[in-house]
Design an enzyme around this catalytic site. Structure first.
Site, PDB file in Angstrom:
ATOM      1  N   ARG A  35      45.006  56.558  61.649  1.00 50.35           N
ATOM      2  CA  ARG A  35      44.702  55.342  60.866  1.00 50.35           C
ATOM      3  C   ARG A  35      45.904  54.935  60.026  1.00 50.35           C
ATOM      4  NH1 ARG A  35      39.600  56.990  57.478  1.00 50.35           N
ATOM      5  NH2 ARG A  35      39.698  54.830  56.750  1.00 50.35           N
ATOM      6  N   ARG A  89      34.470  47.961  63.169  1.00 52.48           N
ATOM      7  CA  ARG A  89      33.015  47.796  63.045  1.00 52.48           C
ATOM      8  C   ARG A  89      32.461  46.653  63.891  1.00 52.48           C
ATOM      9  NH1 ARG A  89      33.238  52.673  60.791  1.00 52.48           N
ATOM     10  NH2 ARG A  89      33.559  52.695  58.543  1.00 52.48           N
ATOM     11  N   HIS A 120      35.004  62.671  52.983  1.00 56.26           N
ATOM     12  CA  HIS A 120      33.620  62.464  53.421  1.00 56.26           C
ATOM     13  C   HIS A 120      32.824  63.764  53.315  1.00 56.26           C
ATOM     14  CE1 HIS A 120      35.593  59.014  55.325  1.00 56.26           C
ATOM     15  NE2 HIS A 120      34.419  58.423  55.229  1.00 56.26           N
ATOM     16  N   LYS A 139      44.235  50.640  51.070  1.00 57.86           N
ATOM     17  CA  LYS A 139      43.517  51.858  50.673  1.00 57.86           C
ATOM     18  C   LYS A 139      44.308  53.078  51.096  1.00 57.86           C
ATOM     19  CE  LYS A 139      40.603  51.507  54.786  1.00 57.86           C
ATOM     20  NZ  LYS A 139      39.297  51.059  55.305  1.00 57.86           N
ATOM     21  N   HIS A 140      44.120  54.260  50.487  1.00 54.74           N
ATOM     22  CA  HIS A 140      43.165  54.567  49.415  1.00 54.74           C
ATOM     23  C   HIS A 140      43.989  55.025  48.229  1.00 54.74           C
ATOM     24  CE1 HIS A 140      41.255  55.371  53.353  1.00 54.74           C
ATOM     25  NE2 HIS A 140      40.126  54.977  52.804  1.00 54.74           N
ATOM     26  N   ASP A 149      35.011  47.452  57.393  1.00 55.36           N
ATOM     27  CA  ASP A 149      36.250  48.151  57.738  1.00 55.36           C
ATOM     28  C   ASP A 149      36.626  47.798  59.175  1.00 55.36           C
ATOM     29  OD1 ASP A 149      36.491  50.501  55.511  1.00 55.36           O
ATOM     30  OD2 ASP A 149      34.388  50.236  56.073  1.00 55.36           O
ATOM     31  N   ASP A 199      36.100  53.683  47.100  1.00 54.07           N
ATOM     32  CA  ASP A 199      35.676  54.089  48.431  1.00 54.07           C
ATOM     33  C   ASP A 199      34.160  54.309  48.316  1.00 54.07           C
ATOM     34  OD1 ASP A 199      35.679  54.851  51.073  1.00 54.07           O
ATOM     35  OD2 ASP A 199      37.257  56.347  50.855  1.00 54.07           O
TER      36      ASP A 199
END
Ligand SMILES: *[C@@H]1O[C@H](CO)[C@@H](O)[C@H](O)[C@H]1NC(C)=O
Ligand SMILES: *[C@@H]1O[C@H](CO)[C@@H](O)[C@H](O)[C@H]1NC(C)=O
Ligand SMILES: *[C@@H]1O[C@H](CO)[C@@H](O)[C@H](O)[C@H]1NC(C)=O
Ligand SMILES: *[C@@H]1O[C@H](CO)[C@@H](O)[C@H](O)[C@H]1NC(C)=O
Length: 641
Positions: free
Chosen positions: A202, A142, A245, A232-233, A134, A329
């Protein structure tokens, strides 16, 4: 004609291979060489087809746990490979692997890790791994030393989709130069809910048309670099007031609201030729009203979108005509694992027609390696009992292999690893990419309100004393190093109010001594302070210091008529909670210092604008409600100096 050619090619290979085992490596080699995905699939065992549809992570690994032993919940980070990881990647012919920040903290180590994973896989598997991460830009990045850019909402605030293309292209090139072929970006969720705790900055904003334009620019730029873009998503995570999450959010929009709000960017991505789409772990009853009783919690829930055949096959493939690869995901997220046994969940997602299971089952030490076989065996059972059609598995594996073929992933890159490292280091975080990052970030800074007397740019002298308060302790060093970088030739101090800090006389003394004050607010990352309706819930929250402390500083600064800026550090909605702040600036994201660098450029851009080094040019990509839900600032608001 084309059909005939394919048939004769397959026939000649069949003639050559009929007596050989189905996964004979020479035949697989032939299939790869002649570029026939059908041939390749016809030679793969069912076990290997299913493994091709799995994309695990290898974030932590505890070496040396004996069979039957217990594995630590917090194993050491996998920064270099080890013999047990090697065994794991040899044992199953996985389709891919996802890397996280800890794997990629250091560029050279990350490149060596990807190379090692590919080599482990290649011992038994003729089909190289598809490596993903990601690197959305902004808050979710990342590649430790990669160019981060200011993130989607900031890019949208510039109003210049050329910037989106430029940033997305550079990030895709950087990924490719470390051996990562799949960009899990862009996030195309339309953030219509200010209380959305997981999407926020985001997102490109709350206007489906603007999000769609930026989506198309991003997708095109990524794929032009030879990197796969993944939107996404699906079907849209922009209107959730909770985080998948930590729970399984429910979106109660009607089908027509979905079509108007969430769908357009996915359509734009598909029109732009996107090759991959990621699912959302959300309940969306007006798209799929199937209910079930969770075997884990006993709760009655709607089938999550990730596991819904209606959403992932009938709507995404059938109605929208998406022909690319779909991926879930992460399957270890609470949205799934709180309600489903992981093995059952993988069976359900393949039944729904999703191509790839991302992080299907946790494996972080030797005794857990065999858990993968439980997943594969369960899927085989579902095929045997007719729940999943063999043809659907074959079609799915063909989509995955076609994608690999299109992006050159069927051939292992046998460049010596040290050459890969040298290439990667030379192509990451270049002067040109840092310059682009700074420009985009500077242009995104949004001045929503400016007091003509006390506003920005701050009129500082060598006698000035700029007092900064920030909501997060780890940002104090970011502010400090930025002020040092900018050669602030006046006194400044940085004070964090993280924790249960209550405004007191010490803080008042700081304000008394200040000539200028910056309040770095970050309510939005901490949604317990905000209810779904956008109203601050002071009673329930243990974190109201995030609201109360800035409130007290602001009151005192206003009383003393001191120049004070409310700097909304993350989502811009914070400014709606302090409508009386004389001056408000939005920067759309901050990251604490990691690897000795402060990463995201946004904070430096924000301070530069406050100090008059640069000029703010951004426009709000979302509308800002006040605390009772009325619109305080329209989308597009942004002053220029
Ligand atoms: C695949 O190859 C391995 C190693 O040669 C062999 O043990 C296995 O039986 C083969 N699988 C099939 C389905 O032929
Ligand atoms: C969704 O909204 C409808 C209409 O307001 C309401 O009747 C229904 O109970 C809601 N469903 C859920 C699951 O919240
Ligand atoms: C004010 O709060 C800060 C942080 O909690 C603390 O360090 C300081 O001692 C307090 N000052 C007074 C006068 O209570
Ligand atoms: C925060 O401080 C207040 C006042 O001192 C106290 O009542 C409250 O319990 C504290 N909350 C937490 C989470 O420590």
């Amino acid at each position: 004609m084309k059909l005939l050619a394919t048939i004769s090619l397959s026939l000649s290979l069949l003639a050559l291979s009929n007596s050989l085992p189905s996964n004979d490596s020479a035949i697989i080699d032939e299939c790869v060489k002649c570029g026939s995905v059908n041939c390749l699939v016809s030679r793969m065992s069912l076990q290997d087809k299913i493994a091709q549809k799995l994309m695990p992570d290898v974030q932590g690994w505890q070496v040396g746990v004996a069979p039957g032993g217990t594995c630590s919940r917090f194993p050491p980070d996998v920064i270099t490979t080890n013999s047990e990881v090697d065994t794991y990647l040899k044992k199953y012919k996985f389709g891919g692997v996802i890397l996280f920040a800890l794997n990629l903290r250091d560029t050279a180590a990350g490149i060596r890790l990807v190379d090692a994973f590919q080599k482990s896989n290649a011992v038994n598997n003729k089909i190289p791994l598809m490596v993903s991460t990601d690197q959305e830009g902004g808050l979710v990045t990342r590649l430790g030393l990669g160019t981060m850019f200011p993130g989607n909402m900031a890019m949208a605030a510039t109003g210049n989709t050329g910037y989106t293309s430029q940033a997305a292209g550079i990030m895709a090139k950087e990924l490719k130069s470390v051996g990562i072929q799949v960009q899990f970006g862009p996030d195309v969720d339309v953030n219509v809910n200010p209380a959305n705790p997981v999407i926020g900055a985001r997102s490109f904003g709350d206007d489906p048309a603007q999000v769609s334009l930026n989506t198309a620019a991003y997708v095109t730029a990524v794929q032009e670099q030879g990197t796969v873009s993944c939107a996404k998503h699906f079907p849209g995570h922009g209107d959730t007031a909770s985080d998948s999450h930590s729970s399984l959010p429910l979106v109660n929009k009607t089908r027509s609201q979905w079509e108007a709000e969430d769908l357009p960017p996915f359509k734009a991505a598909i029109s732009a030729g996107i090759d991959m789409i990621m699912t959302a772990h959300i309940q969306y009853p007006n798209l799929d009203s199937t209910q079930l009783v969770s075997a884990v919690t006993g709760e009655t829930i709607y089938l999550p979108a990730t596991l819904s055949k209606t959403i992932q096959s009938d709507i995404l493939r059938g109605e929208l005509g998406f022909k690319g690869v779909t991926i879930t995901d992460a399957m270890n997220m609470a949205g799934i694992v709180q309600q489903f046994d992981p093995v059952d969940a993988v069976g359900r997602l393949f039944t729904a027609g999703v191509d790839i299971a991302l992080m299907p089952i946790p494996v972080n030490c030797a005794p857990k390696i065999d858990n993968v076989q439980l997943v594969i065996d369960h899927v085989i059972d579902l095929i045997n009992d007719g729940t999943i059609k063999m043809k659907d598995i074959d079609d799915s594996v063909k989509r995955i292999l076609k994608l690999k073929m299109k992006y050159g992933m069927l051939k292992l890159d046998d460049t010596p690893v040290e050459d890969k490292v040298a290439y990667g280091l030379a192509n990451i975080n270049t002067a040109a990419s840092k310059a682009a990052e700074k420009q985009i970030s500077d242009d995104a800074v949004t001045l929503v309100k400016n007091d003509p007397e006390t506003g920005i740019p701050f009129k500082t002298t060598s006698q000035s004393n700029v007092v900064i308060f920030t909501a997060v302790t780890s940002y104090t060093s970011s502010f400090t190093s930025i002020m040092n970088d900018l050669n602030a030739d006046f006194k400044f101090s940085v004070n964090s109010f993280q924790g249960n800090v209550t405004y007191n006389d010490t803080h008042k003394a700081l304000i008394d001594s200040a000539t200028h004050i910056i309040i770095g607010s970050e309510l939005g990352a901490n949604t317990p302070a905000i209810t779904g309706s956008g109203v601050i819930d002071q009673g329930a929250s243990t974190t109201t210091y995030r609201f109360n402390f800035p409130r007290a500083v602001l009151d005192e600064a206003i009383a003393q008529k001191k120049p004070v800026v409310l700097l909304s550090q993350r989502v811009p909605y914070d400014i709606g909670y302090y409508p009386d702040a004389p001056t408000s600036v939005c920067i759309y994201g901050v990251k604490a210092i990691t690897n000795g660098v402060y990463g995201m450029p946004n904070l430096k851009s924000g301070i530069s604008a406050i100090l008059g080094i640069t000029k703010p040019k951004g426009k709000l990509p979302v509308q800002i409600p006040d605390t009772v839900g009325n619109i305080l600032y329209e989308r597009g608001t942004g002053l220029t100096l």
